[in-house]
Design a protein around this motif. Sequence first.
Motif, PDB file in Angstrom:
ATOM      1  N   UNK A 134       0.839  -1.189   0.000  1.00 40.97           N
ATOM      2  CA  UNK A 134       0.000   0.000   0.000  1.00 40.97           C
ATOM      3  C   UNK A 134       0.879   1.245   0.000  1.00 40.97           C
ATOM      4  N   UNK A 135       0.456   2.249  -0.764  1.00 39.41           N
ATOM      5  CA  UNK A 135       1.223   3.485  -0.788  1.00 39.41           C
ATOM      6  C   UNK A 135       0.845   4.303   0.441  1.00 39.41           C
ATOM      7  N   UNK A 136       1.779   4.518   1.336  1.00 38.08           N
ATOM      8  CA  UNK A 136       1.461   5.253   2.562  1.00 38.08           C
ATOM      9  C   UNK A 136       1.941   6.698   2.499  1.00 38.08           C
ATOM     10  N   UNK A 137       2.946   6.964   1.677  1.00 38.76           N
ATOM     11  CA  UNK A 137       3.377   8.344   1.433  1.00 38.76           C
ATOM     12  C   UNK A 137       3.826   8.412  -0.021  1.00 38.76           C
ATOM     13  N   UNK A 138       4.230   9.586  -0.438  1.00 39.42           N
ATOM     14  CA  UNK A 138       4.569   9.789  -1.837  1.00 39.42           C
ATOM     15  C   UNK A 138       5.598   8.758  -2.325  1.00 39.42           C
ATOM     16  N   UNK A 139       6.590   8.470  -1.516  1.00 40.84           N
ATOM     17  CA  UNK A 139       7.628   7.535  -1.954  1.00 40.84           C
ATOM     18  C   UNK A 139       7.831   6.380  -0.977  1.00 40.84           C
ATOM     19  N   UNK A 140       6.788   6.065  -0.192  1.00 43.25           N
ATOM     20  CA  UNK A 140       6.890   5.005   0.815  1.00 43.25           C
ATOM     21  C   UNK A 140       5.694   4.057   0.701  1.00 43.25           C
ATOM     22  N   UNK A 141       5.984   2.752   0.721  1.00 43.18           N
ATOM     23  CA  UNK A 141       4.965   1.705   0.601  1.00 43.18           C
ATOM     24  C   UNK A 141       5.132   0.735   1.759  1.00 43.18           C
ATOM     25  N   UNK A 142       4.001   0.180   2.221  1.00 49.29           N
ATOM     26  CA  UNK A 142       4.065  -0.813   3.279  1.00 49.29           C
ATOM     27  C   UNK A 142       3.060  -1.924   3.020  1.00 49.29           C
ATOM     28  N   UNK A 143       3.383  -3.109   3.524  1.00 53.19           N
ATOM     29  CA  UNK A 143       2.449  -4.210   3.402  1.00 53.19           C
ATOM     30  C   UNK A 143       3.127  -5.540   3.634  1.00 53.19           C
TER      31      UNK A 143
ATOM     32  N   UNK B 295       0.097  14.477  11.876  1.00 55.80           N
ATOM     33  CA  UNK B 295      -0.603  15.076  10.739  1.00 55.80           C
ATOM     34  C   UNK B 295      -1.843  14.290  10.398  1.00 55.80           C
ATOM     35  N   UNK B 296      -2.195  14.296   9.119  1.00 51.65           N
ATOM     36  CA  UNK B 296      -3.412  13.609   8.676  1.00 51.65           C
ATOM     37  C   UNK B 296      -3.280  12.113   8.911  1.00 51.65           C
ATOM     38  N   UNK B 297      -4.121  11.557   9.790  1.00 50.39           N
ATOM     39  CA  UNK B 297      -4.031  10.123  10.068  1.00 50.39           C
ATOM     40  C   UNK B 297      -5.000   9.355   9.171  1.00 50.39           C
ATOM     41  N   UNK B 298      -4.475   9.006   8.008  1.00 54.01           N
ATOM     42  CA  UNK B 298      -5.293   8.319   7.002  1.00 54.01           C
ATOM     43  C   UNK B 298      -4.995   6.828   6.973  1.00 54.01           C
ATOM     44  N   UNK B 299      -4.283   6.342   7.994  1.00 52.06           N
ATOM     45  CA  UNK B 299      -3.779   4.973   7.951  1.00 52.06           C
ATOM     46  C   UNK B 299      -4.575   4.043   8.853  1.00 52.06           C
ATOM     47  N   UNK B 300      -4.874   2.853   8.353  1.00 49.42           N
ATOM     48  CA  UNK B 300      -5.413   1.782   9.176  1.00 49.42           C
ATOM     49  C   UNK B 300      -4.238   0.842   9.453  1.00 49.42           C
ATOM     50  N   UNK B 301      -3.594   1.052  10.603  1.00 47.73           N
ATOM     51  CA  UNK B 301      -2.335   0.349  10.876  1.00 47.73           C
ATOM     52  C   UNK B 301      -2.556  -1.157  11.041  1.00 47.73           C
TER      53      UNK B 301
END
Lengths: 101, 101
Positions: free
Chosen positions: A28-37, A83-89
């Motif tokens: 998943x793209x979590x920031x402009x240049x950062x992905x997690x999963x 900041x904007x917490x748009x993440x479902x950790x």
Amino acid sequence: MNYLISYDISKNSLRTRIGNKIIAEGLNRVQYSVYMGVMSEEVKISLLQWLQQEISQKGDPTQDTILILSLTAHQVQNIAVIGKNKYDLDFLSGENNSLYF
Amino acid sequence: MNYLISYDISKNSLRTRIGNKIIAEGLNRVQYSVYMGVMSEEVKISLLQWLQQEISQKGDPTQDTILILSLTAHQVQNIAVIGKNKYDLDFLSGENNSLYF
């Protein structure tokens, strides 16, 4: 295993191509240049080989970099977000599946 | 403890200010928007408070995000690097100090 992938890639077209591939592999793209999963060992090895080939063939070897870190689900669930917490950790960590089974 | 900090900050001046602060607290810039290094618990708490305040007062709350992950030194030392390998992972992990004592 959970992974974080971040990149500095100078060429726009290659950056887009690599971002799309990382997402296609389930991250998943979590920031402009950062992905997690979550990736299996098999998917991770195959993705690393593909990334290596793309960067060596089409990238700028003097500056382009991709970093791949392995994380635990616990670390992902405990990320501090400012900041904007748009993440479902829980979702990012792959741990929320247990709710459905 | 080792930390990775990454950000998406839209305003150039705030991004520069926050990057400089993260470096001043001892982290290293490893990519355009990614920093890694070692912080004490005290420094980390103080930095998180400062970042929170900066983003809420000067940032764009609809899109700016900062992520702070804790890592082990072992994870830092085992990062996979693709492309230009300009990283001293032992140095980044804080583990190479043992060479000098």
